[in-house]
Design a protein around this motif. Structure first.
Motif, PDB file in Angstrom:
ATOM      1  N   TYR A 273      -5.317  -1.307 -11.873  1.00 21.25           N
ATOM      2  CA  TYR A 273      -5.774  -0.298 -10.924  1.00 21.25           C
ATOM      3  C   TYR A 273      -6.796  -0.894  -9.957  1.00 21.25           C
ATOM      4  O   TYR A 273      -7.594  -1.762 -10.334  1.00 21.25           O
ATOM      5  CB  TYR A 273      -6.358   0.913 -11.657  1.00 21.25           C
ATOM      6  CG  TYR A 273      -5.274   1.816 -12.182  1.00 21.25           C
ATOM      7  CD1 TYR A 273      -4.765   2.839 -11.385  1.00 21.25           C
ATOM      8  CD2 TYR A 273      -4.708   1.619 -13.435  1.00 21.25           C
ATOM      9  CE1 TYR A 273      -3.732   3.645 -11.835  1.00 21.25           C
ATOM     10  CE2 TYR A 273      -3.684   2.433 -13.897  1.00 21.25           C
ATOM     11  CZ  TYR A 273      -3.204   3.437 -13.095  1.00 21.25           C
ATOM     12  OH  TYR A 273      -2.182   4.239 -13.526  1.00 21.25           O
TER      13      TYR A 273
ATOM     14  N   LEU B  70      -2.760  -0.789  -8.405  1.00 20.18           N
ATOM     15  CA  LEU B  70      -2.215   0.559  -8.563  1.00 20.18           C
ATOM     16  C   LEU B  70      -3.155   1.616  -8.012  1.00 20.18           C
ATOM     17  O   LEU B  70      -4.370   1.523  -8.169  1.00 20.18           O
ATOM     18  CB  LEU B  70      -1.949   0.831 -10.043  1.00 20.18           C
ATOM     19  CG  LEU B  70      -1.125  -0.234 -10.768  1.00 20.18           C
ATOM     20  CD1 LEU B  70      -1.068   0.061 -12.254  1.00 20.18           C
ATOM     21  CD2 LEU B  70       0.252  -0.345 -10.166  1.00 20.18           C
TER      22      LEU B  70
ATOM     23  N   PRO C  19      -2.856   6.131  -7.151  1.00 23.39           N
ATOM     24  CA  PRO C  19      -2.003   7.319  -7.132  1.00 23.39           C
ATOM     25  C   PRO C  19      -1.379   7.549  -5.755  1.00 23.39           C
ATOM     26  O   PRO C  19      -1.980   7.231  -4.719  1.00 23.39           O
ATOM     27  CB  PRO C  19      -2.952   8.460  -7.495  1.00 23.39           C
ATOM     28  CG  PRO C  19      -4.081   7.802  -8.206  1.00 23.39           C
ATOM     29  CD  PRO C  19      -4.213   6.442  -7.598  1.00 23.39           C
ATOM     30  N   LYS C  20      -0.186   8.104  -5.768  1.00 24.25           N
ATOM     31  CA  LYS C  20       0.580   8.355  -4.542  1.00 24.25           C
ATOM     32  C   LYS C  20      -0.249   9.083  -3.478  1.00 24.25           C
ATOM     33  O   LYS C  20      -0.175   8.775  -2.295  1.00 24.25           O
ATOM     34  CB  LYS C  20       1.822   9.176  -4.893  1.00 24.25           C
ATOM     35  CG  LYS C  20       2.819   9.323  -3.774  1.00 24.25           C
ATOM     36  CD  LYS C  20       4.015  10.180  -4.156  1.00 24.25           C
ATOM     37  CE  LYS C  20       4.530   9.828  -5.527  1.00 24.25           C
ATOM     38  NZ  LYS C  20       5.695  10.580  -5.964  1.00 24.25           N
ATOM     39  N   GLU C  21      -1.063  10.056  -3.914  1.00 19.76           N
ATOM     40  CA  GLU C  21      -1.830  10.878  -2.971  1.00 19.76           C
ATOM     41  C   GLU C  21      -2.867  10.073  -2.177  1.00 19.76           C
ATOM     42  O   GLU C  21      -3.293  10.502  -1.108  1.00 19.76           O
ATOM     43  CB  GLU C  21      -2.590  11.999  -3.708  1.00 19.76           C
ATOM     44  CG  GLU C  21      -1.761  12.868  -4.615  1.00 19.76           C
ATOM     45  CD  GLU C  21      -1.478  12.223  -5.972  1.00 19.76           C
ATOM     46  OE1 GLU C  21      -2.400  11.713  -6.632  1.00 19.76           O
ATOM     47  OE2 GLU C  21      -0.306  12.240  -6.367  1.00 19.76           O
TER      48      GLU C  21
ATOM     49  N   LEU D 193      -2.551   6.522  -1.727  1.00 23.30           N
ATOM     50  CA  LEU D 193      -1.989   5.203  -1.474  1.00 23.30           C
ATOM     51  C   LEU D 193      -2.397   4.657  -0.109  1.00 23.30           C
ATOM     52  O   LEU D 193      -2.745   3.476   0.008  1.00 23.30           O
ATOM     53  CB  LEU D 193      -0.466   5.273  -1.590  1.00 23.30           C
ATOM     54  CG  LEU D 193       0.268   4.055  -2.107  1.00 23.30           C
ATOM     55  CD1 LEU D 193      -0.312   3.528  -3.392  1.00 23.30           C
ATOM     56  CD2 LEU D 193       1.732   4.353  -2.268  1.00 23.30           C
ATOM     57  N   THR D 194      -2.398   5.495   0.892  1.00 22.59           N
ATOM     58  CA  THR D 194      -2.771   5.050   2.241  1.00 22.59           C
ATOM     59  C   THR D 194      -4.208   4.549   2.278  1.00 22.59           C
ATOM     60  O   THR D 194      -4.488   3.483   2.842  1.00 22.59           O
ATOM     61  CB  THR D 194      -2.588   6.205   3.263  1.00 22.59           C
ATOM     62  OG1 THR D 194      -1.215   6.621   3.226  1.00 22.59           O
ATOM     63  CG2 THR D 194      -2.948   5.766   4.664  1.00 22.59           C
TER      64      THR D 194
ATOM     65  N   LYS E  30      -4.469   1.199   0.378  1.00 23.10           N
ATOM     66  CA  LYS E  30      -3.921   0.094   1.170  1.00 23.10           C
ATOM     67  C   LYS E  30      -4.893  -0.325   2.271  1.00 23.10           C
ATOM     68  O   LYS E  30      -5.020  -1.515   2.572  1.00 23.10           O
ATOM     69  CB  LYS E  30      -2.574   0.483   1.768  1.00 23.10           C
ATOM     70  CG  LYS E  30      -1.465   0.518   0.745  1.00 23.10           C
ATOM     71  CD  LYS E  30      -0.135   0.928   1.371  1.00 23.10           C
ATOM     72  CE  LYS E  30       0.959   0.922   0.326  1.00 23.10           C
ATOM     73  NZ  LYS E  30       2.273   1.273   0.881  1.00 23.10           N
TER      74      LYS E  30
ATOM     75  N   ILE F  12       0.535  -0.360  -4.928  1.00 20.46           N
ATOM     76  CA  ILE F  12       1.714   0.443  -5.238  1.00 20.46           C
ATOM     77  C   ILE F  12       1.350   1.660  -6.080  1.00 20.46           C
ATOM     78  O   ILE F  12       0.312   1.688  -6.730  1.00 20.46           O
ATOM     79  CB  ILE F  12       2.813  -0.382  -5.950  1.00 20.46           C
ATOM     80  CG1 ILE F  12       2.345  -0.872  -7.318  1.00 20.46           C
ATOM     81  CG2 ILE F  12       3.277  -1.535  -5.086  1.00 20.46           C
ATOM     82  CD1 ILE F  12       3.448  -1.485  -8.160  1.00 20.46           C
ATOM     83  N   ASP F  13       2.233   2.615  -6.070  1.00 20.50           N
ATOM     84  CA  ASP F  13       2.131   3.809  -6.909  1.00 20.50           C
ATOM     85  C   ASP F  13       2.478   3.392  -8.343  1.00 20.50           C
ATOM     86  O   ASP F  13       3.475   2.686  -8.554  1.00 20.50           O
ATOM     87  CB  ASP F  13       3.140   4.838  -6.388  1.00 20.50           C
ATOM     88  CG  ASP F  13       3.146   6.144  -7.138  1.00 20.50           C
ATOM     89  OD1 ASP F  13       2.715   6.182  -8.308  1.00 20.50           O
ATOM     90  OD2 ASP F  13       3.597   7.139  -6.557  1.00 20.50           O
TER      91      ASP F  13
ATOM     92  N   GLU G 222       3.972   4.864 -10.529  1.00 23.92           N
ATOM     93  CA  GLU G 222       5.343   5.289 -10.849  1.00 23.92           C
ATOM     94  C   GLU G 222       6.364   4.185 -10.561  1.00 23.92           C
ATOM     95  O   GLU G 222       7.435   4.147 -11.155  1.00 23.92           O
ATOM     96  CB  GLU G 222       5.715   6.540 -10.044  1.00 23.92           C
ATOM     97  CG  GLU G 222       4.906   7.762 -10.390  1.00 23.92           C
ATOM     98  CD  GLU G 222       5.314   8.363 -11.728  1.00 23.92           C
ATOM     99  OE1 GLU G 222       6.517   8.354 -12.047  1.00 23.92           O
ATOM    100  OE2 GLU G 222       4.407   8.815 -12.448  1.00 23.92           O
ATOM    101  N   ASN G 223       6.029   3.290  -9.638  1.00 21.85           N
ATOM    102  CA  ASN G 223       6.940   2.221  -9.234  1.00 21.85           C
ATOM    103  C   ASN G 223       6.648   0.887  -9.919  1.00 21.85           C
ATOM    104  O   ASN G 223       7.293  -0.113  -9.619  1.00 21.85           O
ATOM    105  CB  ASN G 223       6.890   2.028  -7.718  1.00 21.85           C
ATOM    106  CG  ASN G 223       7.296   3.271  -6.973  1.00 21.85           C
ATOM    107  OD1 ASN G 223       8.136   4.038  -7.440  1.00 21.85           O
ATOM    108  ND2 ASN G 223       6.686   3.504  -5.832  1.00 21.85           N
TER     109      ASN G 223
END
Length: 124
Positions: free
Chosen positions: A54, A85, A87-89, A91-92, A95, A110-111, A113-114
């Motif tokens: 993470y 890692l 979370p998707k929410e 990610l931006t 990055k 990355i998320d 989940e992937n």
């Protein structure tokens, strides 16, 4: 035999799956948690094929002398892929934080989940 280095908090089911498929795992730490070998000191000699963890595990505290970029040394200097890692929410935002430290192609945010899919692309 390929080896994945992992920071504390990485999904144990993911790691166990890798072990059952014949991969090796190596605990990696930061300057605070002493979870394993310090990520900033991983080199080609360690024979690590991928590092995962993470983003917060490599985000330095204000009182630390190391920067995020220094924690990402294995990717920048030794071209060892690193998946951070988030979370998707967010990610931006994650990055953006990493891109301000480095644009190294070996470091990806990355998320979680992937993680399995992305990791197996590297390890196969």
């Amino acid at each position: 035999m390929k080896t994945i280095g992992y920071l504390e908090g990485t999904d144990p089911e993911f790691l166990t799956t890798l072990v059952c498929k014949g991969y090796k795992t190596l605990p990696i730490g930061n300057d605070i948690d002493n979870h394993g070998k310090n990520i900033a000191f991983i080199s080609i000699a360690d024979k690590v094929d991928l590092i995962v963890g993470y983003l917060h595990k490599v985000s330095p505290l204000p009182t630390m002398t190391k920067s995020l970029k220094e924690f990402l040394t294995p990717g920048i200097i030794h071209h060892i892929p690193i998946f951070l890692l988030a979370p998707k929410e967010i990610l931006t935002e994650a990055k953006k934080i990493v891109s301000e430290a480095t644009t190294c192609q070996y470091i990806k945010v990355i998320d979680p989940e992937n993680l399995r899919t992305e990791a197996l692309k590297i390890l196969r």
